[in-house]
Design a protein around this motif. Sequence first.
Motif, PDB file in Angstrom:
ATOM      1  N   ASP A 395       0.820  -1.211   0.000  1.00 50.38           N
ATOM      2  CA  ASP A 395       0.000   0.000   0.000  1.00 50.38           C
ATOM      3  C   ASP A 395       0.861   1.272   0.000  1.00 50.38           C
ATOM      4  O   ASP A 395       0.474   2.279  -0.596  1.00 50.38           O
ATOM      5  N   GLN A 396       2.009   1.209   0.689  1.00 46.76           N
ATOM      6  CA  GLN A 396       2.882   2.390   0.796  1.00 46.76           C
ATOM      7  C   GLN A 396       4.325   1.996   0.460  1.00 46.76           C
ATOM      8  O   GLN A 396       5.132   1.704   1.348  1.00 46.76           O
ATOM      9  N   PRO A 397       4.664   1.999  -0.845  1.00 53.34           N
ATOM     10  CA  PRO A 397       6.001   1.562  -1.288  1.00 53.34           C
ATOM     11  C   PRO A 397       7.148   2.362  -0.673  1.00 53.34           C
ATOM     12  O   PRO A 397       8.283   1.872  -0.623  1.00 53.34           O
ATOM     13  N   LYS A 398       6.881   3.591  -0.198  1.00 56.82           N
ATOM     14  CA  LYS A 398       7.947   4.407   0.394  1.00 56.82           C
ATOM     15  C   LYS A 398       8.529   3.741   1.645  1.00 56.82           C
ATOM     16  O   LYS A 398       9.659   4.044   2.046  1.00 56.82           O
ATOM     17  N   ARG A 399       7.740   2.866   2.260  1.00 55.84           N
ATOM     18  CA  ARG A 399       8.235   2.137   3.440  1.00 55.84           C
ATOM     19  C   ARG A 399       9.471   1.294   3.076  1.00 55.84           C
ATOM     20  O   ARG A 399      10.359   1.089   3.910  1.00 55.84           O
ATOM     21  N   LEU A 400       9.502   0.778   1.843  1.00 61.02           N
ATOM     22  CA  LEU A 400      10.643  -0.026   1.391  1.00 61.02           C
ATOM     23  C   LEU A 400      11.940   0.783   1.450  1.00 61.02           C
ATOM     24  O   LEU A 400      12.979   0.296   1.897  1.00 61.02           O
ATOM     25  N   ILE A 401      11.855   2.037   0.983  1.00 60.67           N
ATOM     26  CA  ILE A 401      13.035   2.908   0.960  1.00 60.67           C
ATOM     27  C   ILE A 401      13.500   3.195   2.391  1.00 60.67           C
ATOM     28  O   ILE A 401      14.694   3.167   2.701  1.00 60.67           O
ATOM     29  N   ARG A 402      12.521   3.485   3.298  1.00 59.79           N
ATOM     30  CA  ARG A 402      12.874   3.792   4.681  1.00 59.79           C
ATOM     31  C   ARG A 402      13.565   2.611   5.364  1.00 59.79           C
ATOM     32  O   ARG A 402      14.594   2.776   6.037  1.00 59.79           O
ATOM     33  N   VAL A 403      13.027   1.398   5.187  1.00 60.16           N
ATOM     34  CA  VAL A 403      13.609   0.205   5.801  1.00 60.16           C
ATOM     35  C   VAL A 403      14.999  -0.081   5.227  1.00 60.16           C
ATOM     36  O   VAL A 403      15.928  -0.445   5.953  1.00 60.16           O
ATOM     37  N   ALA A 404      15.152   0.092   3.918  1.00 59.30           N
ATOM     38  CA  ALA A 404      16.449  -0.147   3.271  1.00 59.30           C
ATOM     39  C   ALA A 404      17.508   0.809   3.814  1.00 59.30           C
ATOM     40  O   ALA A 404      18.630   0.403   4.137  1.00 59.30           O
ATOM     41  N   ARG A 405      17.150   2.089   3.949  1.00 58.56           N
ATOM     42  CA  ARG A 405      18.099   3.066   4.483  1.00 58.56           C
ATOM     43  C   ARG A 405      18.436   2.780   5.940  1.00 58.56           C
ATOM     44  O   ARG A 405      19.589   2.880   6.371  1.00 58.56           O
ATOM     45  N   GLY A 406      17.416   2.436   6.712  1.00 56.40           N
ATOM     46  CA  GLY A 406      17.629   2.172   8.139  1.00 56.40           C
ATOM     47  C   GLY A 406      18.494   0.959   8.400  1.00 56.40           C
ATOM     48  O   GLY A 406      19.203   0.891   9.412  1.00 56.40           O
ATOM     49  N   SER A 407      18.468  -0.025   7.499  1.00 57.99           N
ATOM     50  CA  SER A 407      19.232  -1.259   7.696  1.00 57.99           C
ATOM     51  C   SER A 407      20.535  -1.286   6.900  1.00 57.99           C
ATOM     52  O   SER A 407      21.302  -2.254   6.995  1.00 57.99           O
ATOM     53  N   GLY A 408      20.773  -0.238   6.097  1.00 52.19           N
ATOM     54  CA  GLY A 408      21.998  -0.198   5.302  1.00 52.19           C
ATOM     55  C   GLY A 408      22.004  -1.194   4.163  1.00 52.19           C
ATOM     56  O   GLY A 408      23.059  -1.666   3.741  1.00 52.19           O
ATOM     57  N   THR A 409      20.810  -1.519   3.659  1.00 57.36           N
ATOM     58  CA  THR A 409      20.688  -2.464   2.552  1.00 57.36           C
ATOM     59  C   THR A 409      20.031  -1.760   1.357  1.00 57.36           C
ATOM     60  O   THR A 409      19.880  -0.542   1.365  1.00 57.36           O
ATOM     61  N   THR A 410      19.640  -2.553   0.367  1.00 56.69           N
ATOM     62  CA  THR A 410      18.989  -1.988  -0.818  1.00 56.69           C
ATOM     63  C   THR A 410      17.506  -2.328  -0.823  1.00 56.69           C
ATOM     64  O   THR A 410      17.065  -3.258  -0.128  1.00 56.69           O
ATOM     65  N   VAL A 411      16.756  -1.582  -1.615  1.00 57.76           N
ATOM     66  CA  VAL A 411      15.317  -1.844  -1.755  1.00 57.76           C
ATOM     67  C   VAL A 411      15.102  -3.250  -2.308  1.00 57.76           C
ATOM     68  O   VAL A 411      14.167  -3.957  -1.911  1.00 57.76           O
ATOM     69  N   ALA A 412      15.973  -3.664  -3.219  1.00 61.49           N
ATOM     70  CA  ALA A 412      15.841  -5.001  -3.822  1.00 61.49           C
ATOM     71  C   ALA A 412      15.940  -6.093  -2.755  1.00 61.49           C
ATOM     72  O   ALA A 412      15.205  -7.089  -2.793  1.00 61.49           O
ATOM     73  N   GLU A 413      16.837  -5.899  -1.785  1.00 62.89           N
ATOM     74  CA  GLU A 413      16.989  -6.897  -0.724  1.00 62.89           C
ATOM     75  C   GLU A 413      15.753  -6.939   0.171  1.00 62.89           C
ATOM     76  O   GLU A 413      15.337  -8.015   0.620  1.00 62.89           O
ATOM     77  N   VAL A 414      15.160  -5.776   0.446  1.00 61.67           N
ATOM     78  CA  VAL A 414      13.930  -5.735   1.248  1.00 61.67           C
ATOM     79  C   VAL A 414      12.812  -6.452   0.510  1.00 61.67           C
ATOM     80  O   VAL A 414      12.045  -7.225   1.097  1.00 61.67           O
ATOM     81  N   GLU A 415      12.712  -6.206  -0.805  1.00 61.48           N
ATOM     82  CA  GLU A 415      11.676  -6.872  -1.608  1.00 61.48           C
ATOM     83  C   GLU A 415      11.896  -8.390  -1.625  1.00 61.48           C
ATOM     84  O   GLU A 415      10.937  -9.166  -1.578  1.00 61.48           O
ATOM     85  N   THR A 416      13.157  -8.788  -1.705  1.00 56.91           N
ATOM     86  CA  THR A 416      13.487 -10.215  -1.691  1.00 56.91           C
ATOM     87  C   THR A 416      13.038 -10.867  -0.383  1.00 56.91           C
ATOM     88  O   THR A 416      12.470 -11.960  -0.375  1.00 56.91           O
ATOM     89  N   LEU A 417      13.311 -10.184   0.727  1.00 55.18           N
ATOM     90  CA  LEU A 417      12.887 -10.696   2.034  1.00 55.18           C
ATOM     91  C   LEU A 417      11.375 -10.863   2.091  1.00 55.18           C
ATOM     92  O   LEU A 417      10.862 -11.893   2.552  1.00 55.18           O
ATOM     93  N   LEU A 418      10.632  -9.869   1.607  1.00 53.51           N
ATOM     94  CA  LEU A 418       9.162  -9.931   1.644  1.00 53.51           C
ATOM     95  C   LEU A 418       8.636 -11.060   0.758  1.00 53.51           C
ATOM     96  O   LEU A 418       7.661 -11.737   1.121  1.00 53.51           O
ATOM     97  N   GLN A 419       9.289 -11.277  -0.396  1.00 50.18           N
ATOM     98  CA  GLN A 419       8.868 -12.366  -1.278  1.00 50.18           C
ATOM     99  C   GLN A 419       9.110 -13.716  -0.613  1.00 50.18           C
ATOM    100  O   GLN A 419       8.272 -14.620  -0.674  1.00 50.18           O
ATOM    101  N   GLN A 420      10.260 -13.841   0.051  1.00 50.47           N
ATOM    102  CA  GLN A 420      10.554 -15.077   0.762  1.00 50.47           C
ATOM    103  C   GLN A 420       9.595 -15.293   1.927  1.00 50.47           C
ATOM    104  O   GLN A 420       9.197 -16.422   2.222  1.00 50.47           O
ATOM    105  N   TYR A 421       9.216 -14.198   2.581  1.00 49.25           N
ATOM    106  CA  TYR A 421       8.265 -14.303   3.686  1.00 49.25           C
ATOM    107  C   TYR A 421       6.933 -14.881   3.193  1.00 49.25           C
ATOM    108  O   TYR A 421       6.337 -15.739   3.855  1.00 49.25           O
ATOM    109  N   LYS A 422       6.457 -14.425   2.021  1.00 53.26           N
ATOM    110  CA  LYS A 422       5.183 -14.921   1.483  1.00 53.26           C
ATOM    111  C   LYS A 422       5.247 -16.428   1.251  1.00 53.26           C
ATOM    112  O   LYS A 422       4.322 -17.170   1.606  1.00 53.26           O
ATOM    113  N   THR A 423       6.357 -16.885   0.655  1.00 56.53           N
ATOM    114  CA  THR A 423       6.506 -18.319   0.389  1.00 56.53           C
ATOM    115  C   THR A 423       6.631 -19.099   1.686  1.00 56.53           C
ATOM    116  O   THR A 423       6.019 -20.155   1.879  1.00 56.53           O
ATOM    117  N   PHE A 424       7.433 -18.561   2.608  1.00 59.63           N
ATOM    118  CA  PHE A 424       7.646 -19.195   3.904  1.00 59.63           C
ATOM    119  C   PHE A 424       6.333 -19.283   4.674  1.00 59.63           C
ATOM    120  O   PHE A 424       6.001 -20.310   5.269  1.00 59.63           O
TER     121      PHE A 424
END
Length: 539
Positions: A395-424
């Motif tokens: 619903d709010q894609p900007k959250r991806l950018i905030r989490v990526a910056r806060g964790s020192g990672t990339t948006v792609a890695e956050v998206e990967t985690l969320l995709q894995q969470y759905k399968t898991f």
Amino acid sequence: MVLADLGRKINGAIQSMSKASVIDDKVVDEMLKEICKALMESDINIRLIQSLRKNVKESINLDENTGAVNKKRNIQKAVMDELTSLVDPGVEAWKPKKGKANVIMFVGLQGSGKTTTCTKLASFYQRKGWKTCLVCTDTFRAGAFDQLKQNATKAKIPYYGSYTETDPVQLAHEGVSKFKKENFEIIIVDTSGRHKQEQELFDEMQQISAAVTPDSTIFVMDGTIGQAADAQARAFKEAANVGSIIVTKMDGHAKGGGAISAVAATQCPIIFIGTGEHMHDLERFAPGPFISKMMGMGDISGLMETVQDMKLDQNKDLMKKLEQGQFSIRDMYDQFTTILKMGPLSKVMGMMPGIPPELLAGTEAEGGNRIKRFMCIMDSMSAQELDGEGKEFVDQPKRLIRVARGSGTTVAEVETLLQQYKTFSAMVKKMGGQNGLLKGMQGMQQGGAGNPMMNQNKMAQAMKQLQSGGLGNIPGLGGMDIQGMINQMGGMSGVQDMMKGMMGGGGMPGMPGMGGPGGAGGMPDFSQMAKMMKSMGMG
């Protein structure tokens, strides 16, 4: 594992025999020749090898009027029995008693890993609910007390030692007396490393033993020692009345057969094997399951104990959520924490029937670091995001950018985690159903509250059936048709092919699907795991 190569060679010899159309003396001799050659290359004492060859030949009756299949099974059983007897002296190991002080003294050569193993054993009993402590009497090696102090602090285990006292006998007496007054149940005494030629240190060991009167003396044996193991083990047995053995460094590439020779030399049982430097890298040893695991046949009882140590079935909140079909990102975080506590999954995978040891070889560090990186991403999420199912990010894609910056990672890695969470999430929800994996696990335990241990007779029956060529629907194992599950996946070869797919190329063999094709940059490929569960009738 040190003996994985030995298991592969022995398996190869047995398979060559199985392919023969006619089983005669020539075929059996050729098989035994290959097995003996493999045992000699692994540094096992030549006398033990000669005894094994003789006993196998005597237990096989080729003149018996039975079919070729039965002859092959009888030969395989005879080989397995003799291999098991190599590491089984037939003596029951000492066991600590609840409600009293059990003093355990460690002895062994310099550099065999005594101090680290002391802490591992104390940590093992602590996880089982015992009140444990450590006493350092090693005044011979510089930094010995510092090492024990650091390990004990990390594992949150009380310890006793001194920088100023130079008399090890006095240290042992004071430490054991102190902890006995404080009602500790497991008191582990670490002594100086010594060599069989150093009579002065041997005398010191005997004096410490007389001062603390240990209930059990454990000989710590370096798994890489080779042919010298026989003489060293005999010397310690004569000097210290050794009651049991712990073999260390079983995670390396050395041959490791010398440790087996030590069992024959001392007639003392091996009780644990060290498989790494971390606190959890200590495995309980049982002769039958050890040989079965070495031969790629798995260790079902060890697998069940590992699951019980993780206390998955005691997480009532998670069980309730699973029953209701709920699984949040926070729950996944908790499961990752549990995985990291248990250590590498390759240890667990090696206990599963049909998975050859060579599939599990490789470094574990990258897999653990990958999980920690994803946990760091989850640490940067808000409580609302953790307790949700990822809809906030849609619903709010900007959250991806905030989490990526806060964790020192990339948006792609956050998206990967969320995709894995759905399968898991989809897979884990299936585990909690009426026919789920956790229900099967519960059915494989003995009935009765407060007794979570497996029925050992049923477990032994399962292992024997597996070794002789099959596992049926065994009473007492929750009605689980283990052989049926394996057959649905195309037999043992099908299981192996599936595992190769799950441990996809170029990635982390230690965890399913680590970095394989189509995987999520090092995360387990849960879609493959879901397919495996579905084929086993769990989805």
